[in-house]
Structure formats: C-alpha cells, structure tokens
Design a protein around this motif. Structure first.
Motif, short mmCIF file in Angstrom:
data_model
loop_
_atom_site.label_atom_id
_atom_site.label_comp_id
_atom_site.label_asym_id
_atom_site.label_seq_id
_atom_site.Cartn_x
_atom_site.Cartn_y
_atom_site.Cartn_z
N PRO A 261 0.80 -1.22 0.00
CA PRO A 261 0.00 0.00 0.00
C PRO A 261 0.85 1.28 0.00
O PRO A 261 0.59 2.19 0.79
N VAL A 262 1.86 1.36 -0.86
CA VAL A 262 2.64 2.58 -0.99
C VAL A 262 1.75 3.69 -1.53
O VAL A 262 1.08 3.51 -2.56
N VAL A 263 1.74 4.82 -0.85
CA VAL A 263 0.95 5.97 -1.28
C VAL A 263 1.85 7.09 -1.77
O VAL A 263 1.56 7.74 -2.77
N VAL A 264 2.95 7.29 -1.05
CA VAL A 264 3.85 8.42 -1.32
C VAL A 264 5.28 7.93 -1.43
O VAL A 264 5.68 7.00 -0.74
N ALA A 265 6.05 8.56 -2.31
CA ALA A 265 7.49 8.32 -2.38
C ALA A 265 8.23 9.62 -2.10
O ALA A 265 7.84 10.68 -2.59
N VAL A 266 9.27 9.54 -1.26
CA VAL A 266 10.11 10.70 -0.97
C VAL A 266 11.41 10.53 -1.76
O VAL A 266 12.20 9.65 -1.44
N PRO A 267 11.63 11.33 -2.80
CA PRO A 267 12.82 11.19 -3.63
C PRO A 267 14.09 11.62 -2.89
O PRO A 267 14.03 12.13 -1.77
N PRO A 268 15.25 11.42 -3.51
CA PRO A 268 16.51 11.86 -2.88
C PRO A 268 16.49 13.35 -2.55
O PRO A 268 15.75 14.13 -3.15
N GLY A 269 17.36 13.73 -1.61
CA GLY A 269 17.39 15.12 -1.16
C GLY A 269 18.07 16.08 -2.11
O GLY A 269 17.98 17.30 -1.93
#
Length: 310
Positions: A261-269
């Motif tokens: 159930p992945v909703v959001v991905a946080v990309p590299p900084g």
C-alpha cells in the motif's frame, strides 16, 4: 555567494535538461488517499533535505516550484541540518494547503516532547499533520519508545491536545517495523521500498503485507537508490549512489509507486533528482512486463542497500 532566484532556477533547469523542469507543466502529480487517514496527498513528497543549507530565497523558490507542480506533502526532521528553519518560512502562505510531516529520533517522553515543541516553532506552525518516531532500527528502539516514559507517551499526549493529527514511524529494518506495527495502530509507515532490495531479497515485503492488513499507508524512501558509492561521492546529499539516468530512475520510481500500500514516495534530497522525480510522477503508470524485466536486469548485479536479515 547567494544565488538570485532566477539564477537558481536556471541552474536547476540546465541540470535537468530544459526550462520545463522549473515551470509547472500541463500535467500534475497524482493525488492519493493516505490510507486510513482519508486525507488526499501527492504521490511525491518533498523531503526537507532538499532545502537544507540553501539560502532562504532559494528554499522559498524550491518550495513554491514544488507546490505549483502538485506537491502537497512535505516531510522534515530535526536531524536534517537546518531544513526546519528553511522550510518553515518557505511554507508561509501555504501551510493550510499542504500536508506537513515531522519526526523525532528521541526515544524518551521528555526528549520527544521538547523535540516536538522545537520543531513546531522552527516550522512556524501550530500542529503537524503527521508526527513520526524516526529511524527505528532495533528491538531496543521500539521497546524504549513504547516503554514507561517513552516517546510514544509524549506523542499520544500531543495528539490529544491537537498538536498532531496522525501518528507514524520510519524504520530501516523489517524487524523493527513489524514490531512497531504490533504495538500501535499507526496511520503511516515510512520504509525503504527499493527495487534492488525488494527484487533481490524481498526486503520490505513483509512490512507491505502487514501495513496493508492494518490499513497503514506506506511512505516509501530510497525508491531511486542504486547501491553503495564506489569511489567519489558525486551527490553530496545522498549517502548512497542514486539512479541519475532518467530512464532508469523512472522505472525504479514507478516500480515503488505501484507496490501496495505505498501511497507516497520521498525522492533523494538532491534538488535535481527531486525535480526529476516530480516530472516522472506526472506521467505515472504501473510497469509493463517488459519494463519490469528490464528493472530486474538492472538490479541483478547490484548490492542491495537493505539486505534481509533473519
């Protein structure tokens, strides 16, 4: 030397291969429901590390660019250098339009309560939409946070006072994540959901299954990670080597965003990779069979960042 906003945006545009990278395109990032919270958020989050160490004017410009391109989820932590101090002013005028998540690495009640107060002040807000236990790695981390006078006591008291709407945690081990999910009905789980780690050794699969069972939304980190650096570290805000070639990055990001159930991905900084992820997400679609096979070939020779441990 401080860069003017126009110079900053031009530099990012050149790095990403064109002016379209720094202006809102016709498309927008998909919006998804964050599990049992019922709140709709963008499928891509902006991590506070993106604006860490930036002059304030540049941080303001980056946050505005993100919002104009559909990013409504912003994530930060006290451990991200001066990110809280940069993000607070940058969100001025936008706070009631976005979902703001913060974290604490403190495991004791007093430490967590003080960390929360400091973060609220730095981010110039009276509440967090989501507050998370940060970086659970071991059984001891979970035991301390849930023990007498542990961090969870402070978090739940803050929730009762309206300082926090939802409660989550981030983890870098399956063991700690599964243990935490047994202790409390968390709203969210932040975990590395990475193509190489998941395809080669199944890291994260048990947590995905447990989160789906409990209704917790998964916030994925390290979606665009490749492996460990060998030689010179070319991206300073990444302790790992990220996928910098756009085609490979989009396969990996789409793979992660398609895992339930992945909703959001946080990309590299790194700001260039963050903006690349935003543009990729605008045309998101699940991987086709041939694309998954290509990603499996890419993963085959890599050393996963997150090995599965017994």
């Amino acid at each position: 030397m401080r860069m003017k906003r126009r110079e900053f945006l031009k530099a990012v545009s050149i790095a990403l291969g064109g002016a379209s990278a720094v202006s809102a395109s016709n498309g927008s990032i998909p919006q998804r429901v964050l599990g049992k919270t019922g709140v709709e958020v963008s499928a891509i989050a902006m991590g506070g590390i993106v604006v860490m160490n930036m002059p304030q004017k540049d941080a303001d410009a980056m946050v505005r660019w993100a919002y104009d391109n559909g990013v409504t989820y912003f994530d930060v932590a006290p451990t991200y250098g001066d990110a809280e101090e940069r993000l607070g002013p940058a969100l001025k005028g936008l706070r009631d339009k976005v979902f703001l998540a913060c974290k604490t690495e403190k495991r004791d009640k007093q430490g967590a309560a003080e960390a929360l107060r400091q973060s609220l002040k730095r981010l110039q807000t009276n509440h967090f939409d989501l507050y998370q236990l940060h970086a659970l790695r071991t059984k001891d981390d979970v035991e301390q946070a849930f023990g007498p006078n542990g961090a969870m006591e402070a978090i739940l008291e803050a929730k009762e006072k309206g300082l926090i709407k939802f409660v989550g945690f981030s983890a870098h081990s399956e063991e700690a994540a599964l243990m935490a999910l047994e202790r409390y009905p968390f709203d969210t789980v932040m975990l590395p959901i990475n193509f190489a780690s998941l395809l080669k050794n199944g890291f994260g699969r048990k947590v995905l299954e447990k989160a789906k069972e409990t209704g917790a939304a998964v916030i994925a980190i390290k979606a665009m990670a490749k492996t460990y650096w060998s030689g010179e570290r070319k991206v300073q805000k990444c302790w790992y080597e990220p996928l910098m070639e756009r085609h490979q990055a989009q396969l990996a990001l789409r793979f992660t965003l398609s895992q339930e159930p992945v909703v959001v991905a946080v990309p590299p900084g790194d700001e260039r990779l963050f903006q690349m992820a935003v543009e990729i997400a605008k045309s998101y679609r699940p991987l086709e069979k041939e694309e998954r096979e290509e990603l499996e070939r890419l993963a085959s020779p890599l050393t996963p960042l997150f090995p599965l441990r017994d």
